[in-house]
Design an enzyme around this catalytic site. Structure first.
Site, PDB file in Angstrom:
ATOM      1  N   VAL A  56       0.859  -1.180   0.000  1.00 25.10           N
ATOM      2  CA  VAL A  56       0.000   0.000   0.000  1.00 25.10           C
ATOM      3  C   VAL A  56       0.892   1.225   0.000  1.00 25.10           C
ATOM      4  CG1 VAL A  56      -1.957  -1.074   1.166  1.00 25.10           C
ATOM      5  CG2 VAL A  56      -0.176   0.007   2.524  1.00 25.10           C
ATOM      6  N   SER A  57       0.485   2.237  -0.739  1.00 25.93           N
ATOM      7  CA  SER A  57       1.239   3.486  -0.772  1.00 25.93           C
ATOM      8  C   SER A  57       0.808   4.374   0.378  1.00 25.93           C
ATOM      9  CB  SER A  57       1.003   4.218  -2.097  1.00 25.93           C
ATOM     10  OG  SER A  57      -0.351   4.630  -2.185  1.00 25.93           O
ATOM     11  N   THR A  58       1.543   5.440   0.585  1.00 32.19           N
ATOM     12  CA  THR A  58       1.170   6.405   1.622  1.00 32.19           C
ATOM     13  C   THR A  58      -0.200   7.006   1.335  1.00 32.19           C
ATOM     14  OG1 THR A  58       3.505   6.922   1.946  1.00 32.19           O
ATOM     15  CG2 THR A  58       1.915   8.480   2.835  1.00 32.19           C
ATOM     16  N   ASP A  60      -2.673   5.540  -0.268  1.00 27.09           N
ATOM     17  CA  ASP A  60      -3.685   4.536   0.072  1.00 27.09           C
ATOM     18  C   ASP A  60      -3.961   4.528   1.565  1.00 27.09           C
ATOM     19  OD1 ASP A  60      -4.056   3.667  -2.527  1.00 27.09           O
ATOM     20  OD2 ASP A  60      -2.424   2.216  -2.399  1.00 27.09           O
ATOM     21  N   GLN A  61      -2.879   4.668   2.359  1.00 34.22           N
ATOM     22  CA  GLN A  61      -3.034   4.672   3.815  1.00 34.22           C
ATOM     23  C   GLN A  61      -3.883   5.859   4.260  1.00 34.22           C
ATOM     24  OE1 GLN A  61       1.217   4.532   4.578  1.00 34.22           O
ATOM     25  NE2 GLN A  61       1.007   2.545   5.558  1.00 34.22           N
TER      26      GLN A  61
END
Length: 682
Positions: A56-58, A60-61
């Protein structure tokens, strides 16, 4: 989909307990991995072995999609398929534009995948974006796994790349991910471009003298004059116009308590940079400077043209003209060479972040002085003076050691080749396969268009309508054809880069094998030039121990200059030289000689020489006399083959880290670059 290669392998490289203990896991990731550990199992005979890869990318977080969101779905999918989950890899907060060499857990997955026998049969990911948004992050990884006999399963969509249909779906999904990445990039960069063209604040550094107005308010934030900084800038201008000296101006500001924004004293270089920078002097900021702009394949700025953002002025036109005229009158004094080449000047980075430059301390000791020190007109740091010889020797010896270690350079060469992640891919085979698909698709397109026109005419359509219907029929084929041709072009570019990386690696090894034995014999100017070619920087990690005050020990210096070790005055050693020394009326001559060797080893001051060796100043007189007559050299010649210890050094090199950008093509032509001091061919 693939044949199991045997029992599941121990967790080994992928174990969180056994690798990379410095990596700090988030609570969410730790809970997920702990839960997954409970379901890991050994594959039954004939059962496919799967590993899960989660990313997960930042961004997405921020949207609430944590690592567990996809992890649970991937694990359930593997169980539903009847595969054995043997391991899990998770990269949290990593962009999809990064390839597998830049993602820690994905890198470990690939290390494990390359082992023999094959440790797993497939990698399951939640969706294509987990592999990567950029083609260069997506295809080289998928292809290398395929060549290793390992396939990729996509949970969202329930397909894999073991069939032509699955590969086609994967290619289309990769195209969508790449398009999405470009749209996000263009939207972000385009927004910044539009904001810059409107004179708005584009984010990042706020120059001294300005502050952000309406920060956080969409479409309203911009830079305005910061009233609190005006007294400092106006005072600096007035003083500099009068004194025409940046060090003097910085000293006045510091004395009056007009410090930098962080509350630290001004260095003259920092003050000069602020006062003559675009914001203060020219009331503007250049967004996307042309020299730094990233260009596309056509040589045009990838993210937009340069934009000049006008700012409210700090000074009037008259004040600005006075400042500029005074600055033009200040000429930089030529560097003082004093007959010595400082090979590390401006390549040493001090603990305070400034650079060290060559300096002759007290007119006697060559060394390096931090530009941030008060004596250099800086902000007054406490970085200590570095003696030149010992510092240069420490750096150069490590430099020669690195180039002389063939095995180490071979590993560097392998890593270098590995920078291009396509090293393990058969590019020629991939290109040939793509060409075959393109050829087939073109034939399909021709046939489809012909049939579509024929059917339309048979149904009574006009020529124009028939052409329109044919165009609609082949539109999906055109899109797929464009995708294949684009991927083929990318693959050809990867192949060229891989070949280039391999050549650079071979050049590096050739450099090591032909040049390292000659490095010790380079002249100082040639050493300086070589460090320049390699763009070498040396970061000082801590201050060095200072030497004692006063004149350096000439006796220890004699041993160093002549490349001698200081011998131990044993009975056997004394018998070898006793006949050379005259008897002394007040002292035991052997004790005096032993005292001189003691001083050469320790660097003790003459006045503090232990009494057992005699009165220090008197012993000094005898050393001077014996040195001038050549007696001392004659005695040390007789003891030269008896070994000993290194002579005292009044300075000790600090802890340093050395970073060098190796450019083999420059070094392999080093005979020309270094004036013949280093030859690239035997």
């Amino acid at each position: 989909m693939g044949d199991p290669g045997g029992a599941a392998t121990p967790r080994g490289l992928a174990s969180r307990e056994g690798t990379d203990m410095n990596q700090v896991l988030t609570d969410e990731k730790q809970r997920l991995l702990t839960a997954i550990d409970a379901v890991l199992k050994t594959a039954e005979p004939g059962q496919l072995r799967a590993v899960a890869y989660l990313r997960v990318s930042t961004e997405d977080q921020k949207k609430g999609y944590g690592i567990s969101y996809t992890g649970k779905r991937v694990v359930r999918h593997i169980a539903k398929k009847g595969w054995a989950l043997v391991d899990v890899f998770a990269d949290e907060g990593f962009s999809g534009s990064l390839d597998h060499t830049q993602r820690p857990d994905l890198g470990r997955l690939m290390e494990l995948a390359r082992q023999k026998p094959r440790p797993f049969d497939l990698v399951a990911v939640h969706e294509e974006r987990a592999i990567g948004r950029a083609d260069r992050a997506f295809w080289p990884w998928v292809w290398e796994l395929e060549d290793l006999g390992i396939f990729t399963a996509i949970v969202k969509g329930d397909y894999d790349n073991t069939t032509d249909e699955g590969r086609s779906r994967m290619r289309k999904a990769a195209d969508r991910a790449e398009d999405e990445r470009i749209i996000i990039r263009d939207r972000t960069q385009g927004g910044l471009q539009e904001k810059a063209e409107e004179g708005g604040y584009t984010g990042g550094f706020v120059p001294f003298g300005y502050e952000v107005e309406n920060q956080g308010v969409k479409g309203e934030s911009r830079l305005v004059v910061k009233e609190a900084d005006l007294p400092t800038l106006r005072r600096a201008r007035t003083v500099f116009v009068a004194k025409k000296s940046w060090p003097d101006t910085a000293a006045v500001l510091n004395a009056e308590g007009l410090f930098t924004r962080s509350g630290k004293p001004w260095s003259h270089r920092n003050l000069q940079k602020i006062m003559l920078g675009d914001p203060v002097l020219n009331s503007r900021i250049i967004f996307r400077k042309e020299k730094k702009a990233k260009l596309d394949r056509d040589g045009k700025p990838m993210y937009g043209e340069s934009v000049v953002i006008e700012l409210p002025p700090i000074f009037s036109e008259e004040e600005r003209a006075e400042l500029l005229e005074a600055a033009q009158l200040v000429k930089k004094a030529p560097p003082v060479r004093r007959g010595r080449v400082y090979i590390l000047s401006s390549r040493l980075i001090s603990p305070c972040g400034e650079k060290y430059t060559g300096h002759l301390k007290n007119g006697k000791t060559p060394g390096y002085r931090c530009n941030g020190s008060a004596s250099a007109g800086g902000h007054g740091c406490d970085c200590l003076f570095l003696e030149a010889d010992v510092t240069e020797e420490a750096v150069w010896s490590k430099f020669c050691e690195a180039l002389g270690d063939i095995e180490r350079l071979r590993k560097v060469a392998e890593d270098w080749t590995g920078v291009n992640q396509g090293q393990n891919i058969n590019h020629a085979e991939r290109i040939a396969d793509l060409e075959k698909q393109i050829k087939t698709l073109r034939r399909t397109k021709t046939v489809t268009m012909s049939l579509a026109i024929r059917e339309a005419i048979a149904e009574g359509a006009t020529d124009e309508d028939a052409e329109a219907q044919a165009a609609a029929a082949v539109r999906p084929l055109n899109e797929e054809l464009a995708s294949l041709e684009s991927l083929k072009a990318e693959t050809e570019a990867w192949a060229a880069e891989t070949a280039e990386a391999g050549q650079r690696a071979r050049d590096l090894l050739q450099l090591a094998e032909t040049a390292h034995k000659r490095l010790e014999n380079l002249k100082p100017e040639q050493k300086r030039r070589l460090l320049e070619l390699l763009d070498t920087t040396v970061t000082v990690k801590g201050n060095a121990r200072q030497g004692r005050a006063g004149t350096p020990c000439a006796l220890a210096g004699w041993f160093r200059e002549n490349g001698r070790l200081v011998p131990e005055m044993t009975d056997e050693a004394w018998q070898a030289v006793a006949d050379l020394f005259p008897k002394l009326r007040k002292y035991d001559v052997r004790k005096v000689v032993d005292g001189l060797l003691y001083k050469a080893r320790t660097g003790v001051q003459w006045a503090k020489l232990p009494a057992e060796y005699g009165h220090g100043p008197s012993v000094h007189t005898m050393w001077t006399r014996w040195h001038k007559t050549g007696l001392w050299e004659q005695a040390m010649d007789r003891l030269a083959d008896r070994g000993g210890v290194e002579p005292f050094r009044p300075w000790v090199a600090p802890s340093m880290s050395i970073r060098t950008w190796v450019i083999p093509e420059l070094l392999l032509d080093a005979e020309q670059n270094l004036g013949g001091g280093l030859r690239s061919r035997a």
